[in-house]
Design an enzyme around this catalytic site. Structure first.
Site, PDB file in Angstrom:
ATOM      1  N   TYR A 230       0.808  -1.216   0.000  1.00 26.04           N
ATOM      2  CA  TYR A 230       0.000   0.000   0.000  1.00 26.04           C
ATOM      3  C   TYR A 230       0.845   1.272   0.000  1.00 26.04           C
ATOM      4  CZ  TYR A 230      -4.288  -2.592   1.251  1.00 26.04           C
ATOM      5  OH  TYR A 230      -5.371  -3.425   1.254  1.00 26.04           O
ATOM      6  N   SER A 261      -2.426  -5.929  -7.076  1.00 25.01           N
ATOM      7  CA  SER A 261      -2.431  -4.989  -5.955  1.00 25.01           C
ATOM      8  C   SER A 261      -2.904  -5.667  -4.684  1.00 25.01           C
ATOM      9  CB  SER A 261      -3.356  -3.810  -6.263  1.00 25.01           C
ATOM     10  OG  SER A 261      -4.719  -4.193  -6.136  1.00 25.01           O
ATOM     11  N   ASP A 262      -2.614  -5.026  -3.563  1.00 21.71           N
ATOM     12  CA  ASP A 262      -3.218  -5.418  -2.305  1.00 21.71           C
ATOM     13  C   ASP A 262      -4.698  -5.033  -2.349  1.00 21.71           C
ATOM     14  OD1 ASP A 262      -3.579  -6.286   0.286  1.00 21.71           O
ATOM     15  OD2 ASP A 262      -1.844  -5.226   1.086  1.00 21.71           O
ATOM     16  N   TRP A 263      -5.430  -5.440  -1.331  1.00 25.61           N
ATOM     17  CA  TRP A 263      -6.889  -5.330  -1.314  1.00 25.61           C
ATOM     18  C   TRP A 263      -7.352  -3.918  -0.975  1.00 25.61           C
ATOM     19  CZ3 TRP A 263      -7.005  -9.792  -3.331  1.00 25.61           C
ATOM     20  CH2 TRP A 263      -8.194 -10.483  -3.537  1.00 25.61           C
ATOM     21  N   ASN A 281      -6.966  -5.440  -7.350  1.00 30.17           N
ATOM     22  CA  ASN A 281      -7.875  -6.193  -6.481  1.00 30.17           C
ATOM     23  C   ASN A 281      -8.443  -5.288  -5.395  1.00 30.17           C
ATOM     24  OD1 ASN A 281      -8.106  -8.869  -7.421  1.00 30.17           O
ATOM     25  ND2 ASN A 281      -5.991  -9.283  -6.809  1.00 30.17           N
TER      26      ASN A 281
END
Length: 712
Positions: A230, A261-263, A281
């Site tokens: 992030y 990507s991270d969530w 994502n």
């Protein structure tokens, strides 16, 4: 139905063909299959592959419980027979109800057992397949820079080599069962509360020698995907950082898998696709329609989309074509007897005996009544409640494990809610065990009551009913000390005059200076998983000898660690951290990296080192000089000349475990790659091997080594 810009004849042909490879099909034909998919897919379908879908709807249907089902995390064109990537998180196990809950990653880092980690990875791969998942986020290898980091429990420790070896073992284990593994979080992610805003600054040497090499190690081992972090790195968010995602990952390292990507909040502009992000994502908040429009307007070349889809498809097809090791993946693989035994093995191997004056092991003959003190002894406490949470079929608490081992009447319990009553309980017993540390409330992923972070709601929408408290939990620690009431409990136990053992439950270093004097033994159990209580009883009573080693440094003074500000907007990540910082500044830790006692003693003899073609071959004889069978964790460190550039005084470059009976010896061999001796020249922007005399140190801890020298 044909797409907007697609001839009806092509669409009809596509509707009649399933492009997905089958198990055991010819992998050489995968490239042709990828070409055919890209030729038949519409722009909208290709862009659709570059995002997750359906997460917010699923979260609402599941009462906002994370991991209640596999999540569609990119990939997939239904019309062409291409399934999506179905994601499960980790790294304590498959984040679904009923899965095996292993000890947390930091605990498994303390085993220094890559073979065990590979077997745990395979177990996770089997359970993922049995629960309909094809994509795993269980490999977390962010470097522990400061022990206050809330998610320290999700990684393996402070040393890059150790991180790389253990992460590669986990990832390749998962992928052995044709579940795609992703390595996370790329990069320099080791702060929790400020993770969405902090700009982490690092120079070239620090990046390449300290914060990135473990990622390359894992990718070189074959891990097929990368999850971005992030935070920003040197001014740009990781999910849209061309320096990280293209210049380093693709051009320098040659990585050919896909990046996602991270969530939520993992990318902020469609330019992230051109920077090297293949999948956003969990939903197309930035990609999706915005990316389609950017391509149609000419702002983004369609070749960028094709490149991302080719990476996704090539990876999917490679795993789809590989034969499965098992004939099937039925539900009875989930938390089966084999996997529960593996969780117990890991819990036994991870425990680190920090101090022992002879109090341990306890004797069943002499201990007719054991006092177990502390609220944490009686609760299920396997780690944080964030994305790594596993909901196993049962958890053996320390209290339950000891009562099962000794009998319910032989174990009495008290806690910090009533110190006087706990003190009386201690006085009534033959020995006292105090369980202290933390829970998901004090450390872990920072959860504010809404795991979707509000991204699934439009202005004016009512707030959903959260599955967890709206009061923030987890995050970075505010203190490295135990809570004061737990320290009072330890002092009350010591005042009983009975032998006292303290068990620490935590994800990283805990300061011991305020209470260690007068304690007979200190054991760090970490978050020990679903079989942690069973393992604890066996360890305390000598059924098995403690053999874990600290994967981080425990200081005497918190000021000895690098600067940490959990609310920082900008922070510098320097070259010196962990044991290299302690060595350089001549700081004496309370417990060094690699420290850990045993019920026996080991000695090291006959150390030799010779140069091979591509590696230094190191060999040493290890002997069990005590009376207990036990595992020796043998560590090999390298001391570079440090003339061309300042280097750490020593760096871990190999490790292994060996089981030895009393008086038994074993020859342990290491192959230290020459490439691992190189340093990064930040003027020439390349790696250099310094010539000169290197020292090789081998032993059971970073501060207890025998040495030999070799010209390289």
């Amino acid at each position: 139905m044909a797409g907007k810009n697609e001839p009806a004849s092509i669409a009809a042909d596509a509707d009649a063909v399933d492009f997905m490879p089958t198990r055991g099909s010819d992998p050489d034909k995968n490239g042709d299959a990828v070409d055919r998919v890209l030729a038949h897919a519409t722009l909208e379908e290709k862009v659709g592959m570059m995002s997750g879908h359906g997460f917010f709807a699923a979260l609402g249907e599941d009462d906002r419980v994370w991991g209640a089902r596999p999540y569609r995390a990119g990939g997939g064109i239904d019309r062409l027979g291409i399934p999506p990537l179905l994601f499960t998180d980790g790294p304590r196990g498959v984040t679904r109800v009923g899965s095996t809950c292993f000890p947390c990653t930091m605990a498994r880092g303390a085993t220094f057992d890559a073979d065990l980690e590979h077997r745990i990875g395979q177990a996770m791969g089997k359970e993922a397949r049995a629960q309909g998942c094809s994509f795993s986020g269980a490999v977390c290898i962010n470097l522990l820079r400061h022990p206050a980091w809330g998610r320290a429990q999700e990684t393996y420790g402070e040393d890059p080599w150790h991180l790389g070896v253990m992460g590669a073992a986990m990832g390749t284990g998962i992928q052995a069962h044709n579940v795609i593994a992703t390595v996370k979080h790329f990069a320099l992610n080791s702060m929790e509360n400020a993770r969405f805003k902090v700009d982490v600054r690092a120079d070239e040497r620090s990046l390449h020698e300290v914060y990135l090499p473990h990622f390359k190690h894992c990718l070189d081992a074959g891990i097929a995907s990368v999850m971005t972090a992030y935070n920003k790195v040197n001014g740009e968010y990781c999910g849209q950082n061309p320096f990280l995602l293209t210049q380093i990952l693709r051009e320098e390292w040659g990585f050919d898998g896909f990046v996602h990507s991270d969530w939520v909040r993992g990318v902020y502009k469609v330019d992230g696709a051109a920077a090297g992000l293949d999948i956003e994502n969990p939903e197309p908040q930035i990609f999706g329609e915005k990316l389609v429009e950017a391509v149609r307007s000419g702002a983004i070349e369609e070749s960028v989309v094709d490149r991302a889809c080719r990476r996704i498809l090539a990876t999917q097809f490679r795993f789809a074509a590989r034969p499965d090791p098992l004939p099937g993946y039925p539900s009875d693989l989930i938390a089966n007897e084999e996997h529960r035994a593996l969780a117990l093995e890991a819990a036994e191997k991870c425990a680190v005996l920090l101090e022992n004056d002879g109090t341990l092991p306890l004797s069943r003959t002499n201990i007719r009544r054991l006092a177990v003190l502390g609220r944490l002894a009686a609760i299920e406490n396997t780690g944080d409640n964030g994305s790594s949470r596993v909901r196993p079929p049962y958890v053996v608490t320390p209290l339950a494990g000891l009562r099962d081992f000794l009998g319910i009447d032989a174990v009495v319990h008290g806690d910090e809610d009533d110190i006087e009553a706990a003190a009386a309980t201690a006085r009534s017993a033959d020995a006292v065990l105090v369980v202290v540390g933390y829970t998901a409330k004090e450390e872990g992923e920072y959860i504010i009551g809404d795991i979707a972070l509000g991204a699934d709601r439009k202005p004016g929408d009512p707030a959903p009913r959260p599955s967890i408290s709206d009061v923030p939990i987890g995050g970075d620690r505010v203190s490295l000390d135990l809570p004061p009431v737990q320290i009072d409990l330890i002092h009350a136990a010591k005042a009983s005059g009975k032998p006292v053992i303290v068990v620490i439950v935590a994800g990283s270093a805990v300061m011991v200076e305020r209470w260690r004097e007068g304690v007979g033994a200190i054991l760090m159990s970490f978050y020990a998983g679903m079989e942690g209580g069973t393992a604890l009883a066996r360890l305390l009573f000598g059924e098995v000898s403690p053999s874990g080693k600290l994967p981080f440094t425990v200081a005497r003074d918190t000021d000895d660690y690098p600067f940490f500000d959990r609310d920082a907007d900008t922070i510098d990540y320097g070259y010196w951290h962990g044991y290299s910082k302690f060595d350089r500044e001549r700081l004496t830790p309370r417990y060094a990296f690699g420290d850990g006692l045993s019920y026996t003693r080991f000695s090291y003899h006959g150390l030799t080192a010779r140069r091979g073609t591509d590696a230094i071959e190191v060999e040493v004889s290890v002997r069990n000089d005590g009376k207990w069978p036990a595992d020796a964790v043998v560590q090999c460190y390298v001391c570079a000349p440090g003339v061309d550039a300042e280097r750490p005084i020593k760096l871990l470059r190999a490790f292994d475990r060996v089981h030895l009976r009393p008086s038994q010896s074993a020859q342990v061999q290491f192959s230290v790659p020459l490439d691992s001796l190189r340093w990064r020249d930040d003027i020439a922007h390349r790696w250099r091997l310094e010539r000169g005399t290197y020292r090789f140190g081998v032993g059971g801890s970073s501060n207890e080594l025998v040495y030999t020298s070799l010209e390289v």
